[in-house]
Design an enzyme around this catalytic site. Structure first.
Site, mmCIF file in Angstrom:
data_model
loop_
_atom_site.group_PDB
_atom_site.id
_atom_site.type_symbol
_atom_site.label_atom_id
_atom_site.label_comp_id
_atom_site.label_asym_id
_atom_site.label_seq_id
_atom_site.Cartn_x
_atom_site.Cartn_y
_atom_site.Cartn_z
ATOM 1 N N HIS A 60 -29.532 42.868 24.281
ATOM 2 C CA HIS A 60 -30.239 42.512 23.043
ATOM 3 C C HIS A 60 -31.747 42.489 23.299
ATOM 4 O O HIS A 60 -32.524 43.073 22.536
ATOM 5 C CB HIS A 60 -29.752 41.157 22.530
ATOM 6 C CG HIS A 60 -30.606 40.558 21.445
ATOM 7 N ND1 HIS A 60 -30.586 41.017 20.150
ATOM 8 C CD2 HIS A 60 -31.516 39.554 21.477
ATOM 9 C CE1 HIS A 60 -31.450 40.314 19.426
ATOM 10 N NE2 HIS A 60 -32.038 39.421 20.205
ATOM 11 N N ASP A 72 -53.671 65.980 13.323
ATOM 12 C CA ASP A 72 -52.398 65.637 13.948
ATOM 13 C C ASP A 72 -52.746 64.767 15.146
ATOM 14 O O ASP A 72 -53.899 64.401 15.336
ATOM 15 C CB ASP A 72 -51.661 66.922 14.401
ATOM 16 C CG ASP A 72 -50.157 66.688 14.492
ATOM 17 O OD1 ASP A 72 -49.753 65.797 15.254
ATOM 18 O OD2 ASP A 72 -49.399 67.367 13.777
ATOM 19 N N TRP A 106 -33.034 40.151 30.365
ATOM 20 C CA TRP A 106 -33.865 41.358 30.264
ATOM 21 C C TRP A 106 -34.934 41.391 31.339
ATOM 22 O O TRP A 106 -35.464 42.444 31.650
ATOM 23 C CB TRP A 106 -34.501 41.460 28.872
ATOM 24 C CG TRP A 106 -35.734 40.633 28.672
ATOM 25 C CD1 TRP A 106 -35.792 39.311 28.368
ATOM 26 C CD2 TRP A 106 -37.090 41.073 28.775
ATOM 27 N NE1 TRP A 106 -37.099 38.902 28.278
ATOM 28 C CE2 TRP A 106 -37.927 39.967 28.512
ATOM 29 C CE3 TRP A 106 -37.687 42.307 29.054
ATOM 30 C CZ2 TRP A 106 -39.312 40.042 28.542
ATOM 31 C CZ3 TRP A 106 -39.074 42.365 29.087
ATOM 32 C CH2 TRP A 106 -39.869 41.238 28.823
ATOM 33 N N SER A 127 -41.992 57.534 28.526
ATOM 34 C CA SER A 127 -42.221 57.781 27.102
ATOM 35 C C SER A 127 -43.419 56.972 26.594
ATOM 36 O O SER A 127 -44.298 57.500 25.914
ATOM 37 C CB SER A 127 -40.957 57.421 26.318
ATOM 38 O OG SER A 127 -41.260 57.176 24.979
ATOM 39 N N SER A 128 -43.470 55.684 26.962
ATOM 40 C CA SER A 128 -44.568 54.829 26.490
ATOM 41 C C SER A 128 -45.910 55.311 27.010
ATOM 42 O O SER A 128 -46.902 55.304 26.291
ATOM 43 C CB SER A 128 -44.382 53.392 26.969
ATOM 44 O OG SER A 128 -43.389 52.775 26.253
ATOM 45 N N HIS A 134 -46.650 39.980 30.575
ATOM 46 C CA HIS A 134 -47.497 39.315 29.602
ATOM 47 C C HIS A 134 -48.329 40.276 28.764
ATOM 48 O O HIS A 134 -48.328 40.161 27.540
ATOM 49 C CB HIS A 134 -48.326 38.167 30.170
ATOM 50 C CG HIS A 134 -48.685 37.256 29.048
ATOM 51 N ND1 HIS A 134 -47.815 36.325 28.548
ATOM 52 C CD2 HIS A 134 -49.744 37.252 28.220
ATOM 53 C CE1 HIS A 134 -48.340 35.764 27.481
ATOM 54 N NE2 HIS A 134 -49.519 36.314 27.261
ATOM 55 N N GLU A 188 -47.359 43.084 28.006
ATOM 56 C CA GLU A 188 -46.328 43.662 27.145
ATOM 57 C C GLU A 188 -46.133 42.829 25.877
ATOM 58 O O GLU A 188 -45.902 43.361 24.792
ATOM 59 C CB GLU A 188 -45.009 43.760 27.933
ATOM 60 C CG GLU A 188 -43.772 44.064 27.120
ATOM 61 C CD GLU A 188 -43.750 45.468 26.572
ATOM 62 O OE1 GLU A 188 -44.555 46.300 27.042
ATOM 63 O OE2 GLU A 188 -42.936 45.737 25.676
ATOM 64 N N TYR A 199 -48.389 41.297 24.293
ATOM 65 C CA TYR A 199 -49.456 41.649 23.355
ATOM 66 C C TYR A 199 -49.318 43.073 22.857
ATOM 67 O O TYR A 199 -49.790 43.391 21.766
ATOM 68 C CB TYR A 199 -50.823 41.389 23.992
ATOM 69 C CG TYR A 199 -51.007 39.910 24.245
ATOM 70 C CD1 TYR A 199 -50.754 39.017 23.210
ATOM 71 C CD2 TYR A 199 -51.347 39.409 25.466
ATOM 72 C CE1 TYR A 199 -50.851 37.659 23.408
ATOM 73 C CE2 TYR A 199 -51.456 38.044 25.677
ATOM 74 C CZ TYR A 199 -51.208 37.175 24.644
ATOM 75 O OH TYR A 199 -51.306 35.833 24.839
ATOM 76 N N SER A 255 -54.236 43.091 9.248
ATOM 77 C CA SER A 255 -55.658 43.216 8.932
ATOM 78 C C SER A 255 -55.934 44.332 7.931
ATOM 79 O O SER A 255 -57.018 44.390 7.354
ATOM 80 C CB SER A 255 -56.471 43.475 10.208
ATOM 81 O OG SER A 255 -56.219 42.473 11.154
ATOM 82 N N HIS A 258 -47.911 31.856 33.763
ATOM 83 C CA HIS A 258 -47.436 30.766 32.899
ATOM 84 C C HIS A 258 -45.968 30.965 32.527
ATOM 85 O O HIS A 258 -45.362 30.089 31.928
ATOM 86 C CB HIS A 258 -48.329 30.577 31.657
ATOM 87 C CG HIS A 258 -48.291 31.678 30.668
ATOM 88 N ND1 HIS A 258 -49.370 32.039 29.909
ATOM 89 C CD2 HIS A 258 -47.308 32.527 30.293
ATOM 90 C CE1 HIS A 258 -49.059 33.037 29.123
ATOM 91 N NE2 HIS A 258 -47.811 33.361 29.336
ATOM 92 N N HIS A 259 -45.399 32.129 32.892
ATOM 93 C CA HIS A 259 -43.949 32.312 32.729
ATOM 94 C C HIS A 259 -43.185 31.733 33.913
ATOM 95 O O HIS A 259 -41.963 31.776 33.942
ATOM 96 C CB HIS A 259 -43.619 33.801 32.597
ATOM 97 C CG HIS A 259 -44.227 34.442 31.388
ATOM 98 N ND1 HIS A 259 -43.562 34.529 30.178
ATOM 99 C CD2 HIS A 259 -45.434 35.005 31.173
ATOM 100 C CE1 HIS A 259 -44.345 35.130 29.297
ATOM 101 N NE2 HIS A 259 -45.488 35.428 29.867
ATOM 102 N N THR A 277 -57.318 34.298 19.329
ATOM 103 C CA THR A 277 -56.229 34.318 18.360
ATOM 104 C C THR A 277 -56.585 33.466 17.157
ATOM 105 O O THR A 277 -56.301 33.833 16.006
ATOM 106 C CB THR A 277 -54.920 33.825 19.002
ATOM 107 O OG1 THR A 277 -54.768 34.478 20.260
ATOM 108 C CG2 THR A 277 -53.734 34.128 18.134
ATOM 109 N N LYS A 328 -58.741 35.299 14.819
ATOM 110 C CA LYS A 328 -58.019 36.233 13.959
ATOM 111 C C LYS A 328 -57.393 35.501 12.774
ATOM 112 O O LYS A 328 -57.530 35.922 11.620
ATOM 113 C CB LYS A 328 -56.934 36.970 14.756
ATOM 114 C CG LYS A 328 -57.498 37.800 15.881
ATOM 115 C CD LYS A 328 -56.553 38.880 16.333
ATOM 116 C CE LYS A 328 -56.747 40.114 15.548
ATOM 117 N NZ LYS A 328 -57.604 41.134 16.017
ATOM 118 N N ARG A 366 -31.111 28.094 27.696
ATOM 119 C CA ARG A 366 -30.870 29.398 27.097
ATOM 120 C C ARG A 366 -29.798 30.152 27.874
ATOM 121 O O ARG A 366 -29.380 29.728 28.941
ATOM 122 C CB ARG A 366 -32.151 30.247 27.007
ATOM 123 C CG ARG A 366 -33.042 30.165 28.141
ATOM 124 C CD ARG A 366 -34.400 30.861 27.983
ATOM 125 N NE ARG A 366 -34.385 32.266 27.633
ATOM 126 C CZ ARG A 366 -35.312 33.137 28.038
ATOM 127 N NH1 ARG A 366 -36.305 32.752 28.819
ATOM 128 N NH2 ARG A 366 -35.275 34.390 27.660
#
Lengths: 539, 289
Positions: free
Chosen positions: A79, A108, A144, A171-172, A255, A257, A259, A270, A304-305, A330, A333, A452
Site C-alpha cells: 500500500h 512539448d 515500505w 523513471s523518476s 525526507h 521525497e 517534499y 497557488s 527526525h524519522h 511553510t 505559504k 502501527r
C-alpha cells in the site's frame, strides 16, 4: 546546420498519430504522455486503495478476521510503495506533462522520446512489484521503508522489489531531467523565471530534489541486495556494519521525497486560490523563496524519522531544531494563501473547495508533524497510529487533495467539456467528511498507544478503529464518483468549455482553446500585457 | 516536412523508448530470477533483456545520430541535450554519494561506537567486549578472516596516473576537433579508451590479487563491502565510459562531427572527467587515508 533554426521533421502540427500503437506506445506528445501518467496513477490509486480497504476491514474490530498477519504486513508494505511511487508521484508528473509546456509557451517537453521511456518503465515496474504477491514466501512485508535486518528475511520477493524500485527511480530521474530541461530551456520569450506560474516553480524545485535523492535510494536498496545475495556486511554489526546506516541513507532520500510529494501540490493550490479569489497571489516572490527554502531544509532533517534509535543527544537536538525551521517557510505559504483569499471575490467551485480544504487539513498535518518533530514528544508518539494520522493528513488531504484540485481545475482544458459541478461538489463533501472520520481518530489511537502495522489490537482501541474503518469505506467508495465525473467529462458532457474556463484564471494555458489542440505553440507565443498571472500585474 | 524558420523542433514518434522499457523490464526480471536461483529462466531472461537493450542502443542512438547529421536539431535542442547530460551526471554523483556516505559513516561513527566510544559503550561492553575498532576492520566477529589492504602506492597509483592521462588525451582530442584537425584528433581520441581499458585490466588484476593473496573479499566486513562496492561501481562506469569512447572514436573516424557540432563527443568527455574525479575521491579516501 543552424541556418534554419528549427523544424518539425515529419508530422504536421495538427496531426494526431493514427492507431493505438503509434499514438500511445510510440508517443512523444506531452499531452498524450501526461494522460497516460494520470490514468496509471488513477489505476494505482485504486489498487493501493483496495489494499487499504482490506487493512481497514481487518482493523474494523479486534482479533483476526479476514487476513493472516503476514499477508496484512504485505498489504501495508505494498500500500505504501504503490501509493507513493505509483499514485501520487505519477499523478504529479502527469500534471507536469500536461501543464508545464502549456504554461510556459513550450511546444512539448524538451526531450519527448525520453518522456515516453520514463512513462513506459512505470507499468513494468509495478508489474514487477505486484508479481511478488505470487512468489514463494510472499511479497516484501517489512514496511515500505524496508529496514534491515527484517527485510533481509524476505523470501524471493526482495530482489524483485528492489529491481522494481530501481526501475521507478530510473523513471523518476529521467522525468525530472526532462522537466528541468523544459523549464530552463523552453520558456517562451518573455516568460522570465520570476514570471513563471508557481506550479512550474514548485515542479522545477521538485525535479531537482528527485534527481538528488532517487540515486541515493538506489544506493541504499543496492546495499540491501548485496547484503542478502552477495555476502556484504553493510548492515551487520558483527562485520562492522550498522543497520542504522541504512536508516540514515534511506531517510536522506526519504525526507526530500516527502517534499517531492507535497511541493507540486503547493503549486497547484497557488494556481487555484488566486483564480477563485480573483486576486493575484499574495507575495509571489516569497512563495518562490519559501519553496526553495523548504527544499534546502529537506536535506538536513532526515534523522527526525529516527529519534528513538539511539542517536547522540547533540544529533537529536540538531535535527529537531532544523525540523522546526521548516515551519517558517511553510507558514509563509499558508499565510500567503489565506492573505490571497482575504477580501477576494470568492466563489466555491469544486477545485476551490478542494483547495480550501487542502489549506486547512494540510495545516492539521503540519501541526502534528511539529509535534512529532519534538524529540521528547516523539519518544511517546513514535511508531504509533499518531504517525499514521500525521502522514495521511499530509499525503491524502495534502498531496491527493492537491491532485484532485488540479484535475478538476484543468480537466475542462484537457477534455473541452465541463465536469459535473454537482457531482464534483458531492464528491468533495463526502470526501472531506469521510477523510476526517477516517484519519482524525487515528490521532487518539496513537496518543493512547496503539502501534502501527499490526493486524490485531487491544480491545481498548476498538471504538475508534471502528469509526476510522467506517470513514475509510465511505472515503474509498466516494472516489468512484471522482472516476465517474472524469469519464463524464471526457465522453458524455455536452457543454463546451471556453478557452478561459474560469473567469478569474490568468496564465498562458487559458489563452489556447479548450480542449487544447494536440500540438500547441509550434512557434513561441507572443506575450502581451495581462497574459501572465505574475510579473506584469501589480502586487 | 514543414520547414519553418523560428519554429520549435519536436521529434516524431519513435518505437525505441517502448523497446527500451520492455528490454529493461526483461533484464531486471531475469536478474531477480537469477538471484533467487531460478534457473534457467533467470540467465535466459537476463540475456534476452541485455540483447534487446543492446539492439535498442544501436537503433535509438543511430537514429539520433542520423537526425543530427541531417541538421534537424536546432541550438535549442542541443542545449536540452546538454542539460540532460549534466543532470544525468549529477544523479550519478549522488549515487556515488550514497556509497561514500556509507564509507564515512562507518569509519567515522559506527566502528568507533562498536569499539565503545561515545554512546556505544554498552554495546561494546555486552556484545563486543574487547573489540577495539580501527580502520580497516571487518568488525567484532572478524567476518571473512584476517585480511590485508591493497597498498596505495603500487597499482592504484599507476591507475591514477592512467586515468589522469586519459583525461588529458580526451581534452587534446577535443581541442584538435575544435581546430578542425582530424589527423591530430583521432590518435588522441583512440588512446583514451585504450587507457580506460588498461585501467580496468589493472583493476581486475588488483581484485584477483586481493582475493588470492590478501584475503580481501566482498565478505571482509564493512571494509570489504565499501572497498569493493565503491571501486566496483567505479570500474563499471570506466567500462561503460570506455565503450562510449569507442563509439565516439568510430563516429569521429566516420566524420560525424564538425568543428561546431559534436555534442555526443562533449557528453562522453564530460562523463569521462566525472569518472576521473570519482576515482580521485576513491584514491584518496579508500586507498590512501
Amino acid at each position: 546546420m543552424s541556418t534554419h533554426a528549427a523544424t518539425h521533421d515529419d508530422v504536421h502540427h495538427d496531426d494526431v498519430p493514427k492507431g493505438f500503437v503509434h499514438r500511445w506506445l510510440f508517443a512523444t506528445n506531452h499531452k498524450d504522455i501526461g494522460t497516460m501518467y494520470l490514468v496509471l496513477a488513477l489505476v494505482m490509486f485504486f489498487i493501493g486503495g483496495a489494499m487499504a480497504m482490506v487493512i481497514r476491514a481487518e482493523l474494523f474490530e479486534p482479533g483476526l478476521q479476514l487476513v493472516q498477519p503476514y499477508f496484512f504486513n504485505e498489504l501495508t508494505t505494498l500500500h505504501g510503495l504503490i501509493m507513493i511511487f505509483g499514485a501520487i508521484m505519477p499523478a504529479f508528473v502527469g500534471l507536469a506533462n500536461w501543464q508545464i509546456p502549456l504554461m510556459i509557451g513550450a511546444p512539448d517537453m524538451a526531450l519527448p522520446r525520453m518522456n515516453n521511456l520514463s512513462f513506459w518503465i512505470l507499468p513494468f515496474a509495478f508489474l514487477l512489484l505486484l508479481s511478488t504477491l505470487f512468489l514463494p514466501g510472499g511479497a516484501a512485508a517489512g514496511g515500505w521503508v524496508m529496514y534491515p535486518p527484517l527485510v533481509l528475511q524476505s523470501g524471493e520477493s526482495l530482489a524483485f522489489t528492489i529491481f522494481a524500485i530501481h526501475l521507478m527511480g530510473i523513471s523518476s530521474i529521467m522525468g525530472s531531467i526532462n522537466i528541468i530541461a523544459t523549464i530552463l530551456n523552453l520558456r517562451a520569450p518573455g516568460v522570465d523565471l520570476l514570471k513563471m506560474p508557481l506550479f512550474v516553480w514548485t515542479w522545477l524545485i521538485t525535479a531537482f530534489l528527485l534527481i538528488a535523492v532517487m540515486p541515493v535510494l538506489a544506493g541504499a536498496v543496492t546495499m540491501l541486495l548485496t547484503d542478502k545475495y552477495f555476502g556484504t556486511n553493510f548492515f551487520n554489526a558483527a562485520g562492522g556494519g550498522d543497520v542504522l546506516l541504512y536508516e540514515h541513507i534511506f531517510w536522506f532520500f526519504g525526507h526530500p521525497e516527502v517534499y517531492v510529494m507535497i511541493l507540486p501540490a503547493f503549486g497547484v493550490i497557488s494556481e487555484v486560490i488566486p483564480t477563485f479569489a480573483r486576486k493575484p497571489i499574495f507575495g509571489y516572490k516569497p512563495m518562490v523563496y519559501a519553496t526553495a527554502s523548504i527544499a534546502f531544509l529537506s536535506f538536513i532533517v532526515w534523522a527526525h524519522h529516527m529519534f528513538t534509535v539511539g542517536l547522540p543527544v547533540g544529533a537529536q537536538l540538531f535535527f529537531m531544531y532544523a525540523t522546526m525551521l521548516i515551519s517558517v517557510p511553510t507558514g509563509v505559504k499558508v499565510f500567503n494563501w489565506v492573505a490571497t483569499m482575504w477580501k477576494g471575490s470568492m466563489t466555491f467551485e469544486t477545485p476551490m473547495l478542494f483547495a480550501v480544504a487542502f489549506v486547512i487539513l494540510f495545516t492539521v498535518g503540519g501541526f502534528s508533524g511539529l509535534m512529532l518533530g519534538l524529540v521528547p514528544a516523539d519518544y511517546q508518539y513514535h511508531n504509533s497510529y499518531f504517525v499514521v494520522a500525521h502522514f495521511h493528513y499530509v499525503l491524502v488531504t495534502g498531496a491527493a487533495f492537491g491532485i484532485m484540485t488540479g484535475v478538476y481545475y484543468w480537466l475542462p482544458k484537457w477534455t473541452g467539456h465541463m465536469y459535473s459541478e454537482r457531482w464534483g461538489k458531492i464528491h468533495f463533501w463526502l470526501s472531506v467528511i469521510s477523510v476526517n472520520v477516517l484519519f482524525f481518530p487515528m490521532h487518539f489511537l496513537g496518543l493512547a498507544g496503539m502501534p502501527r502495522r499490526i493486524p490485531d489490537y487491544n480491545v481498548a482501541f476498538a471504538d475508534w478503529n471502528m469509526v476510522s474503518s467506517i470513514g475509510g469505506f465511505v472515503f474509498g467508495a466516494t472516489q468512484l464518483i471522482f472516476v465517474g465525473n472524469i469519464i463524464y467529462s471526457v465522453y458524455f458532457a455536452k457543454s463546451r468549455a471556453p478557452a478561459r474556463v474560469w473567469e478569474g484564471a490568468r496564465g498562458l494555458e487559458w489563452e489556447v482553446p479548450s480542449p487544447a489542440p494536440h500540438h500547441t505553440y509550434s512557434t513561441p507565443p507572443e506575450i502581451r500585457p495581462g497574459m501572465l498571472a505574475h510579473g506584469d500585474v501589480a502586487h | 516536412m514543414s520547414q519553418q524558420a523560428g519554429a520549435y523542433y519536436v521529434p516524431h514518434g519513435s518505437r525505441w523508448p517502448i523497446i527500451a522499457a520492455v528490454g529493461l523490464f526483461i533484464f531486471m526480471w531475469g536478474a531477480a530470477h537469477w538471484l533467487d536461483g531460478i534457473e534457467p529462466e533467470g540467465p535466459l531472461l537476463l540475456a534476452a533483456g541485455a540483447a534487446i537493450l543492446i539492439f535498442m542502443f544501436f537503433g535509438w542512438f543511430g537514429e539520433v545520430a542520423r537526425e543530427s547529421m541531417k541538421g534537424l536539431y536546432s541550438d535549442q535542442v542541443d542545449l536540452s541535450f546538454r542539460m540532460g547530460m549534466m543532470w544525468f551526471i549529477f544523479s550519478e554523483v549522488m549515487f556515488f554519494g550514497a556509497f561514500f556516505g556509507a564509507l564515512f559513516y562507518s569509519r567515522g561513527l559506527q566502528v568507533p561506537w562498536l569499539a565503545g566510544e561515545g554512546h556505544g559503550a554498552l554495546t561494546n561492553l555486552y556484545l563486543f567486549r574487547g573489540y577495539t575498532g580501527g580502520w580497516p576492520t571487518n568488525g567484532p566477529d572478524a567476518i571473512g578472516g584476517v585480511f590485508q589492504t591493497v597498498p596505495p602506492w603500487g597499482e592504484p597509483l599507476i591507475n591514477t596516473l592512467i586515468l589522469l592521462s586519459s583525461s588529458v588525451t580526451v581534452t587534446i582530442a577535443h581541442h584538435a576537433l575544435r581546430d578542425g584537425n582530424r589527423r591530430r584528433m583521432l590518435p588522441w581520441l583512440v588512446a583514451t579508451p585504450i587507457l580506460g581499458m588498461l585501467f580496468v585490466f589493472l583493476q581486475a588484476r588488483e581484485y584477483m590479487d586481493a582475493y588470492t593473496h590478501l584475503n580481501l573479499t566482498l565478505h571482509s566486513g564493512i571494509y570489504g563491502a565499501t572497498f569493493f562496492m565503491l571501486t566496483g561501481f567505479h570500474g563499471l562506469h570506466v567500462t561503460l565510459g570506455s565503450i562510449m569512447l569507442w563509439v565516439i572514436a568510430y563516429r569521429a573516424w566516420r566524420g560525424h562531427f564538425s568543428k561546431e557540432h559534436h555534442f555526443a563527443f562533449e557528453a562522453v568527455a564530460w562523463y569521462w572527467h566525472f569518472v576521473d574525479i570519482v576515482w580521485l575521491g576513491l584514491f584518496l579516501f579508500v586507498y590512501i587515508i
